[in-house]
Design a protein around this motif. Structure first.
Motif, PDB file in Angstrom:
ATOM      1  N   GLN A 293     -14.452  12.855  -1.182  1.00 26.46           N
ATOM      2  CA  GLN A 293     -13.948  13.095   0.170  1.00 26.46           C
ATOM      3  C   GLN A 293     -14.944  12.595   1.213  1.00 26.46           C
ATOM      4  OE1 GLN A 293     -10.934  14.656   1.265  1.00 26.46           O
ATOM      5  NE2 GLN A 293     -11.631  13.903   3.265  1.00 26.46           N
ATOM      6  N   VAL A 294     -14.428  11.861   2.174  1.00 26.80           N
ATOM      7  CA  VAL A 294     -15.200  11.450   3.350  1.00 26.80           C
ATOM      8  C   VAL A 294     -14.488  12.018   4.568  1.00 26.80           C
ATOM      9  CG1 VAL A 294     -15.929   9.523   4.792  1.00 26.80           C
ATOM     10  CG2 VAL A 294     -16.138   9.371   2.307  1.00 26.80           C
TER      11      VAL A 294
ATOM     12  N   ASP B 282     -16.453  -9.527 -16.398  1.00 24.63           N
ATOM     13  CA  ASP B 282     -15.353 -10.227 -15.739  1.00 24.63           C
ATOM     14  C   ASP B 282     -14.355  -9.234 -15.170  1.00 24.63           C
ATOM     15  OD1 ASP B 282     -13.253 -10.984 -18.621  1.00 24.63           O
ATOM     16  OD2 ASP B 282     -14.814  -9.468 -18.385  1.00 24.63           O
ATOM     17  N   ASN B 283     -14.798  -8.475 -14.206  1.00 22.49           N
ATOM     18  CA  ASN B 283     -13.933  -7.472 -13.614  1.00 22.49           C
ATOM     19  C   ASN B 283     -14.016  -7.540 -12.096  1.00 22.49           C
ATOM     20  OD1 ASN B 283     -15.998  -5.381 -12.510  1.00 22.49           O
ATOM     21  ND2 ASN B 283     -16.666  -5.732 -14.604  1.00 22.49           N
ATOM     22  N   ILE B 284     -13.067  -6.910 -11.460  1.00 21.32           N
ATOM     23  CA  ILE B 284     -13.086  -6.745 -10.012  1.00 21.32           C
ATOM     24  C   ILE B 284     -13.338  -5.269  -9.735  1.00 21.32           C
ATOM     25  CG2 ILE B 284     -11.771  -6.933  -7.870  1.00 21.32           C
ATOM     26  CD1 ILE B 284     -10.076  -9.095  -9.242  1.00 21.32           C
ATOM     27  N   MET B 285     -14.292  -4.983  -8.887  1.00 14.67           N
ATOM     28  CA  MET B 285     -14.581  -3.601  -8.534  1.00 14.67           C
ATOM     29  C   MET B 285     -14.286  -3.407  -7.052  1.00 14.67           C
ATOM     30  SD  MET B 285     -17.995  -2.684 -10.731  1.00 14.67           S
ATOM     31  CE  MET B 285     -17.526  -0.954 -10.929  1.00 14.67           C
ATOM     32  N   GLY B 286     -13.884  -2.205  -6.719  1.00 15.57           N
ATOM     33  CA  GLY B 286     -13.539  -1.995  -5.325  1.00 15.57           C
ATOM     34  C   GLY B 286     -13.412  -0.544  -4.950  1.00 15.57           C
ATOM     35  N   TRP B 287     -13.105  -0.364  -3.683  1.00 16.10           N
ATOM     36  CA  TRP B 287     -12.893   0.964  -3.135  1.00 16.10           C
ATOM     37  C   TRP B 287     -11.543   1.007  -2.427  1.00 16.10           C
ATOM     38  CZ3 TRP B 287     -16.097   5.023  -3.982  1.00 16.10           C
ATOM     39  CH2 TRP B 287     -17.372   4.732  -4.476  1.00 16.10           C
ATOM     40  N   TYR B 288     -10.842   2.093  -2.656  1.00 19.25           N
ATOM     41  CA  TYR B 288      -9.583   2.373  -1.982  1.00 19.25           C
ATOM     42  C   TYR B 288      -9.722   3.745  -1.337  1.00 19.25           C
ATOM     43  CZ  TYR B 288      -7.438  -1.475  -4.565  1.00 19.25           C
ATOM     44  OH  TYR B 288      -7.129  -2.705  -5.064  1.00 19.25           O
ATOM     45  N   ARG B 289      -8.822   4.025  -0.417  1.00 25.90           N
ATOM     46  CA  ARG B 289      -8.829   5.355   0.196  1.00 25.90           C
ATOM     47  C   ARG B 289      -7.422   5.843   0.452  1.00 25.90           C
ATOM     48  NH1 ARG B 289     -11.342   3.729   6.167  1.00 25.90           N
ATOM     49  NH2 ARG B 289      -9.477   2.669   6.978  1.00 25.90           N
ATOM     50  N   GLN B 290      -7.307   7.161   0.502  1.00 23.76           N
ATOM     51  CA  GLN B 290      -6.007   7.774   0.776  1.00 23.76           C
ATOM     52  C   GLN B 290      -6.212   8.930   1.724  1.00 23.76           C
ATOM     53  OE1 GLN B 290      -3.766   8.926  -2.707  1.00 23.76           O
ATOM     54  NE2 GLN B 290      -1.862   8.950  -1.545  1.00 23.76           N
ATOM     55  N   ALA B 291      -5.614   8.807   2.906  1.00 24.30           N
ATOM     56  CA  ALA B 291      -5.640   9.878   3.889  1.00 24.30           C
ATOM     57  C   ALA B 291      -4.435  10.793   3.654  1.00 24.30           C
ATOM     58  CB  ALA B 291      -5.603   9.289   5.296  1.00 24.30           C
ATOM     59  N   PRO B 292      -4.492  12.008   4.166  1.00 19.93           N
ATOM     60  CA  PRO B 292      -3.375  12.940   3.975  1.00 19.93           C
ATOM     61  C   PRO B 292      -2.056  12.333   4.447  1.00 19.93           C
ATOM     62  CG  PRO B 292      -5.244  14.103   4.856  1.00 19.93           C
ATOM     63  CD  PRO B 292      -5.605  12.646   4.887  1.00 19.93           C
ATOM     64  N   GLU B 293      -1.059  12.437   3.602  1.00 16.55           N
ATOM     65  CA  GLU B 293       0.299  11.975   3.902  1.00 16.55           C
ATOM     66  C   GLU B 293       0.375  10.472   4.132  1.00 16.55           C
ATOM     67  OE1 GLU B 293       1.874  14.327   7.045  1.00 16.55           O
ATOM     68  OE2 GLU B 293       1.687  16.212   5.955  1.00 16.55           O
TER      69      GLU B 293
ATOM     70  N   VAL C 269      -9.837  10.480   1.124  1.00 13.87           N
ATOM     71  CA  VAL C 269     -10.465  10.510  -0.199  1.00 13.87           C
ATOM     72  C   VAL C 269     -10.665   9.061  -0.621  1.00 13.87           C
ATOM     73  CG1 VAL C 269     -10.252  11.195  -2.603  1.00 13.87           C
ATOM     74  CG2 VAL C 269      -9.379  12.692  -0.795  1.00 13.87           C
ATOM     75  N   TYR C 270     -11.871   8.729  -0.979  1.00 17.81           N
ATOM     76  CA  TYR C 270     -12.219   7.365  -1.378  1.00 17.81           C
ATOM     77  C   TYR C 270     -12.295   7.285  -2.899  1.00 17.81           C
ATOM     78  CZ  TYR C 270     -13.120   5.984   3.417  1.00 17.81           C
ATOM     79  OH  TYR C 270     -12.969   5.677   4.759  1.00 17.81           O
ATOM     80  N   TYR C 271     -11.623   6.276  -3.431  1.00 18.64           N
ATOM     81  CA  TYR C 271     -11.550   6.106  -4.879  1.00 18.64           C
ATOM     82  C   TYR C 271     -12.212   4.795  -5.291  1.00 18.64           C
ATOM     83  CZ  TYR C 271      -7.954   9.736  -4.748  1.00 18.64           C
ATOM     84  OH  TYR C 271      -7.257  10.909  -4.562  1.00 18.64           O
ATOM     85  N   CYS C 272     -13.028   4.886  -6.300  1.00 19.82           N
ATOM     86  CA  CYS C 272     -13.585   3.690  -6.923  1.00 19.82           C
ATOM     87  C   CYS C 272     -12.547   3.131  -7.890  1.00 19.82           C
ATOM     88  CB  CYS C 272     -14.856   4.080  -7.662  1.00 19.82           C
ATOM     89  SG  CYS C 272     -15.677   2.720  -8.533  1.00 19.82           S
ATOM     90  N   ASN C 273     -12.490   1.824  -7.980  1.00 24.26           N
ATOM     91  CA  ASN C 273     -11.501   1.179  -8.841  1.00 24.26           C
ATOM     92  C   ASN C 273     -12.123  -0.026  -9.523  1.00 24.26           C
ATOM     93  OD1 ASN C 273      -9.551  -1.407  -8.737  1.00 24.26           O
ATOM     94  ND2 ASN C 273      -8.375   0.377  -9.382  1.00 24.26           N
ATOM     95  N   THR C 274     -11.686  -0.271 -10.755  1.00 24.05           N
ATOM     96  CA  THR C 274     -12.004  -1.534 -11.381  1.00 24.05           C
ATOM     97  C   THR C 274     -10.761  -2.084 -12.068  1.00 24.05           C
ATOM     98  OG1 THR C 274     -13.508  -2.753 -12.833  1.00 24.05           O
ATOM     99  CG2 THR C 274     -12.861  -0.563 -13.563  1.00 24.05           C
ATOM    100  N   LEU C 275     -10.562  -3.352 -11.909  1.00 25.38           N
ATOM    101  CA  LEU C 275      -9.483  -4.070 -12.580  1.00 25.38           C
ATOM    102  C   LEU C 275     -10.131  -4.928 -13.646  1.00 25.38           C
ATOM    103  CD1 LEU C 275      -6.531  -4.974 -12.833  1.00 25.38           C
ATOM    104  CD2 LEU C 275      -7.026  -6.731 -11.113  1.00 25.38           C
ATOM    105  N   TYR C 276      -9.795  -4.598 -14.884  1.00 21.95           N
ATOM    106  CA  TYR C 276     -10.442  -5.279 -16.002  1.00 21.95           C
ATOM    107  C   TYR C 276      -9.402  -5.557 -17.061  1.00 21.95           C
ATOM    108  CZ  TYR C 276     -13.547  -6.044 -20.007  1.00 21.95           C
ATOM    109  OH  TYR C 276     -14.179  -6.575 -21.100  1.00 21.95           O
ATOM    110  N   ARG C 277      -9.261  -6.835 -17.370  1.00 21.54           N
ATOM    111  CA  ARG C 277      -8.295  -7.270 -18.397  1.00 21.54           C
ATOM    112  C   ARG C 277      -6.924  -6.645 -18.159  1.00 21.54           C
ATOM    113  NH1 ARG C 277     -12.056  -7.914 -23.897  1.00 21.54           N
ATOM    114  NH2 ARG C 277     -13.508  -9.356 -22.891  1.00 21.54           N
ATOM    115  N   PHE C 278      -6.474  -6.798 -16.912  1.00 22.07           N
ATOM    116  CA  PHE C 278      -5.132  -6.409 -16.491  1.00 22.07           C
ATOM    117  C   PHE C 278      -4.906  -4.904 -16.444  1.00 22.07           C
ATOM    118  CE2 PHE C 278      -4.160 -10.754 -16.550  1.00 22.07           C
ATOM    119  CZ  PHE C 278      -4.581 -11.299 -17.752  1.00 22.07           C
ATOM    120  N   LYS C 279      -5.962  -4.113 -16.571  1.00 24.20           N
ATOM    121  CA  LYS C 279      -5.829  -2.660 -16.481  1.00 24.20           C
ATOM    122  C   LYS C 279      -6.606  -2.145 -15.280  1.00 24.20           C
ATOM    123  CE  LYS C 279      -5.022  -1.231 -21.270  1.00 24.20           C
ATOM    124  NZ  LYS C 279      -5.501  -0.376 -22.384  1.00 24.20           N
TER     125      LYS C 279
END
Length: 115
Positions: free
Chosen positions: A110-111, A31-42, A92-102
């Motif tokens: 890096q891409v 019961d989690n949400i999985m996803g991808w986020y990214r952060q470009a310079p600045e 930079v691409y980051y994997c993320n999971t939201l599980y039980r409010f964490k």
């Protein structure tokens, strides 16, 4: 604890494709949400795509029609297929999971898309 490990980043020319993968380990239920986020310079970190265990997805407008997120619940993995890449996708691409409010994050991969 939950650990996320990404793989698959790299350098690609504009118009090319890359596939990112993320494997989750530890005490992670389905019961989690999985996803991808990214952060470009600045720039701030931004959502790319998320997927819940039922397969429902949500994408940033900037990647709709080009990126596809998928997951394997049995293996606790999430993938991001990226097509028609643009220089603006460089980040930079980051994997993320939201599980039980964490929120849990991977170390990032890096891409880089050259023009």
């Amino acid at each position: 604890q939950v650990q996320l490990v990404e793989s698959g980043g790299g350098l690609v020319q504009a118009g090319g494709s890359l596939r990112l993968s993320c494997a989750a380990s530890g005490s992670l239920g389905s019961d989690n949400i999985m996803g991808w986020y990214r952060q470009a310079p600045e720039k701030q970190r931004e959502l790319v795509a998320v997927i819940v265990s039922t397969g429902v997805t949500n994408y940033a407008d900037s990647v709709k029609g080009r990126f596809t997120i998928s997951r394997d619940n049995a293996k606790n993995t999430v993938n991001l297929e990226m097509n028609s890449l643009k220089p603006d996708d460089t980040a930079v691409y980051y994997c993320n999971t939201l599980y039980r409010f964490k929120n849990y994050w991977g170390q990032g991969t890096q891409v880089t898309v050259s023009s």
